[in-house]
Write an enzyme that holds these catalytic residues in place. Structure first.
Site, mmCIF file in Angstrom:
data_model
loop_
_atom_site.group_PDB
_atom_site.id
_atom_site.type_symbol
_atom_site.label_atom_id
_atom_site.label_comp_id
_atom_site.label_asym_id
_atom_site.label_seq_id
_atom_site.Cartn_x
_atom_site.Cartn_y
_atom_site.Cartn_z
ATOM 1 N N GLU A 100 49.580 54.931 29.141
ATOM 2 C CA GLU A 100 50.989 54.560 28.968
ATOM 3 C C GLU A 100 51.134 53.112 28.543
ATOM 4 O OE1 GLU A 100 53.173 55.285 32.549
ATOM 5 O OE2 GLU A 100 52.599 57.389 32.578
ATOM 6 N N CYS A 119 53.993 46.055 27.960
ATOM 7 C CA CYS A 119 53.134 46.320 29.123
ATOM 8 C C CYS A 119 52.085 47.340 28.701
ATOM 9 C CB CYS A 119 54.026 46.855 30.251
ATOM 10 S SG CYS A 119 53.117 47.409 31.680
ATOM 11 N N CYS A 126 42.910 55.065 37.315
ATOM 12 C CA CYS A 126 42.461 53.884 38.058
ATOM 13 C C CYS A 126 41.742 54.344 39.315
ATOM 14 C CB CYS A 126 43.657 53.009 38.450
ATOM 15 S SG CYS A 126 43.185 51.472 39.288
ATOM 16 N N CYS A 130 45.656 52.929 45.011
ATOM 17 C CA CYS A 130 46.765 52.471 45.854
ATOM 18 C C CYS A 130 47.717 53.648 46.092
ATOM 19 C CB CYS A 130 47.514 51.324 45.167
ATOM 20 S SG CYS A 130 46.436 49.945 44.718
ATOM 21 N N CYS A 133 51.101 54.200 44.068
ATOM 22 C CA CYS A 133 51.044 54.093 42.613
ATOM 23 C C CYS A 133 50.639 55.429 42.004
ATOM 24 C CB CYS A 133 50.039 53.002 42.242
ATOM 25 S SG CYS A 133 49.567 52.995 40.507
ATOM 26 N N CYS A 354 54.072 52.413 36.639
ATOM 27 C CA CYS A 354 52.695 52.745 36.357
ATOM 28 C C CYS A 354 52.291 54.222 36.557
ATOM 29 C CB CYS A 354 51.963 51.865 37.372
ATOM 30 S SG CYS A 354 50.290 51.577 37.247
HETATM 31 N N1 SAH Z 1 45.876 47.468 38.544
HETATM 32 C C1 SAH Z 1 46.557 46.233 38.324
HETATM 33 C C2 SAH Z 1 47.492 46.272 37.144
HETATM 34 C C3 SAH Z 1 48.277 47.533 36.923
HETATM 35 S S1 SAH Z 1 49.477 47.939 38.164
HETATM 36 C C4 SAH Z 1 47.288 45.815 39.572
HETATM 37 O O1 SAH Z 1 47.375 46.609 40.512
HETATM 38 O O2 SAH Z 1 47.720 44.674 39.610
HETATM 39 C C5 SAH Z 1 50.741 46.740 37.759
HETATM 40 C C6 SAH Z 1 51.711 46.455 38.890
HETATM 41 O O3 SAH Z 1 52.547 47.603 39.117
HETATM 42 C C7 SAH Z 1 51.012 46.135 40.206
HETATM 43 O O4 SAH Z 1 51.551 44.992 40.807
HETATM 44 C C8 SAH Z 1 51.301 47.396 40.983
HETATM 45 O O5 SAH Z 1 51.202 47.180 42.343
HETATM 46 C C9 SAH Z 1 52.693 47.778 40.506
HETATM 47 N N2 SAH Z 1 53.088 49.147 40.853
HETATM 48 C C10 SAH Z 1 52.318 50.239 40.892
HETATM 49 N N3 SAH Z 1 53.026 51.328 41.301
HETATM 50 C C11 SAH Z 1 54.286 50.884 41.525
HETATM 51 C C12 SAH Z 1 55.494 51.517 41.974
HETATM 52 N N4 SAH Z 1 55.526 52.817 42.272
HETATM 53 N N5 SAH Z 1 56.605 50.749 42.098
HETATM 54 C C13 SAH Z 1 56.579 49.423 41.792
HETATM 55 N N6 SAH Z 1 55.477 48.784 41.361
HETATM 56 C C14 SAH Z 1 54.336 49.498 41.232
HETATM 57 FE FE1 SF4 Z 2 45.231 50.842 40.187
HETATM 58 FE FE2 SF4 Z 2 47.816 51.401 40.514
HETATM 59 FE FE3 SF4 Z 2 46.490 50.067 42.409
HETATM 60 FE FE4 SF4 Z 2 47.029 48.840 40.049
HETATM 61 S S1 SF4 Z 2 48.513 49.564 41.572
HETATM 62 S S2 SF4 Z 2 45.079 48.854 41.196
HETATM 63 S S3 SF4 Z 2 46.859 50.621 38.661
HETATM 64 S S4 SF4 Z 2 46.077 52.186 41.750
#
Ligand code: SAH
Ligand code: SF4
Length: 380
Positions: A100, A119, A126, A130, A133, A354
């Site tokens: 994406e 972005c 990944c 998390c 996410c 994301c």
């Molecule tokens: N993996 C890297 C970069 C991609 S995620 C990282 O984690 O930093 C980019 C940002 O989107 C991160 O700060 C992540 O925590 C946030 N993010 C992921 N899922 C989200 C959600 N459901 N709502 C808001 N922010 C989210």
């Molecule tokens: Fe990976 Fe999503 Fe965690 Fe970023 S927020 S490190 S993309 S699992």
């Protein structure tokens, strides 16, 4: 003659080495200046194919199209939101993997100029997992190549989107905040940054690029030496190891003290401000104790806390912190000596967090998705 002996699909022009292109052109009896001409043409914002490079002879354009691809992205499904100010794409790659990217335009306001942010993804999926996410929940697919990373930018740079700002300043910001952990694919991400910087290609200044990481400490230290002008954002999301172990599982490998230590080294050695990203989850990481702990981590060095209300993934057990809770959190942080902003949440109605649109389209072809889509896309 240097023929391209690469397995798989034709190489994308976005990642081809100038020396390889030069040898290919030389073998066709083309003059040396063509290398720069082809590279510049392929990165022009009004060019949608080799055929649009009208300063090249037609037979050369045809030969280029036979040997190279204009993009490594095979197909894209794009939907728009915020009255055309936000657009999101799911891109399909050669092997069917999907990634994406998002285009966000911000209108000029007061003294602030119009801004555009793109972005992009660094991996398909990944492995950090998390739990809030959508990408993390889907698991890891594969690493993206430098060309696949750059081609997401080119997707928005080229017609019909033409992401370049209208004021003629000729730049936009790029954030690695799409799918994937960029510092788990550091070599290719760093190479992509070099390609984006290259004055013979897009020429995007490093200060317009931000790498966001969940806390890969060795990768952050490499950035100090290899990409000192690129902005660093660290996804903190908790100020105690017990909670961060759950929210950002890579914390079990590099706990908070090490992650913040790497952020402080980056700030000290580059003189740049590091953002600390903090997704606000109602009743979980938005307590007064977490705020006090976060202020302690953020105070006394060049850091800036960026609060982001959670955009809940479908079926999520969590929701975003309501505005009153965010205000309280902000006050505690400021009283504790931290600098703070609250990020606006763009594109909620298009699943802009994301990995969410990708998840929604799972099992459908992009062609089908396009046909069924009612969201309009309004290129600028
Ligand atoms: N993996 C890297 C970069 C991609 S995620 C990282 O984690 O930093 C980019 C940002 O989107 C991160 O700060 C992540 O925590 C946030 N993010 C992921 N899922 C989200 C959600 N459901 N709502 C808001 N922010 C989210
Ligand atoms: Fe990976 Fe999503 Fe965690 Fe970023 S927020 S490190 S993309 S699992």
């Amino acid at each position: 003659m240097t023929e391209l002996q690469l397995a798989g699909p034709r190489p994308a022009i976005s990642e081809i080495e100038p020396s390889v292109l030069a040898a290919w052109l030389d073998a066709r009896g083309e003059p040396a200046y063509r290398t720069g001409q082809v590279l510049a043409g392929a990165h022009r914002s009004d060019a949608g194919s080799f055929d649009d490079l009208s300063d090249l002879p037609k037979p050369l354009r045809e030969a280029l199209a036979e040997s190279f691809r204009f993009s490594s992205i095979v197909d894209s499904h794009v939907i728009g939101a915020d009255g055309g100010m936000t657009a999101k794409a799911v891109h399909e790659l050669d092997d069917g993997q999907r990634i994406e990217s998002v285009l966000m335009r911000y209108a000029a306001r007061g003294a602030a100029r119009e801004r555009t942010t793109i972005c992009i993804s660094s991996q398909a999926g990944c492995a950090v997992a998390c739990p809030f996410c959508a990408t993390g929940q889907a698991g890891f697919g594969r690493q993206l190549t430098p060309g696949e990373i750059v081609d997401q930018v080119l997707h928005w740079h080229r017609p019909p989107y033409n992401a370049l700002s209208e004021d003629g300043a000729g730049h936009y910001n790029i954030v690695f905040m799409g799918m994937g952990e960029p510092l788990n694919n550091a070599d290719r991400v760093f190479e992509a940054v070099r390609l984006l910087n290259d004055p013979d290609r897009l020429g995007i200044g490093a200060r317009h690029i931000t790498v966001s990481t969940s806390g890969v400490v060795p990768g952050m230290d490499r950035m100090v030496d290899e990409l000192p002008q690129v902005n660093l954002a660290i996804s903190l999301h908790a100020s105690t190891d017990a909670l961060r172990d759950e929210l950002v599982p890579i914390n079990r490998k590099w706990p908070l003290a090490e992650v913040v230590g790497a952020g402080r080294r980056f700030a000290a050695r580059t003189g740049r401000r590091v953002s600390l990203e903090y997704v606000m989850i109602d009743g979980l990481n938005d307590t007064d104790e977490q705020a006090v702990g976060l202020a302690d981590l953020a105070r006394g060095w060049r850091s800036h806390v960026n609060l982001i209300p959670l955009n809940p993934t479908p079926g999520s057990r969590w929701s975003g912190t309501p505005p009153a809770g965010i205000d309280r959190f902000v006050r505690i942080l400021r009283d504790g000596g931290a600098t703070v902003t609250v990020r606006d949440t763009r594109g909620r109605e298009i699943e802009a967090a994301c990995g969410q649109l990708h998840a929604q389209l799972s099992g459908r072809s992009l062609r089908e998705a396009r046909a069924a889509s009612t969201a309009s896309v309004a290129p600028a």
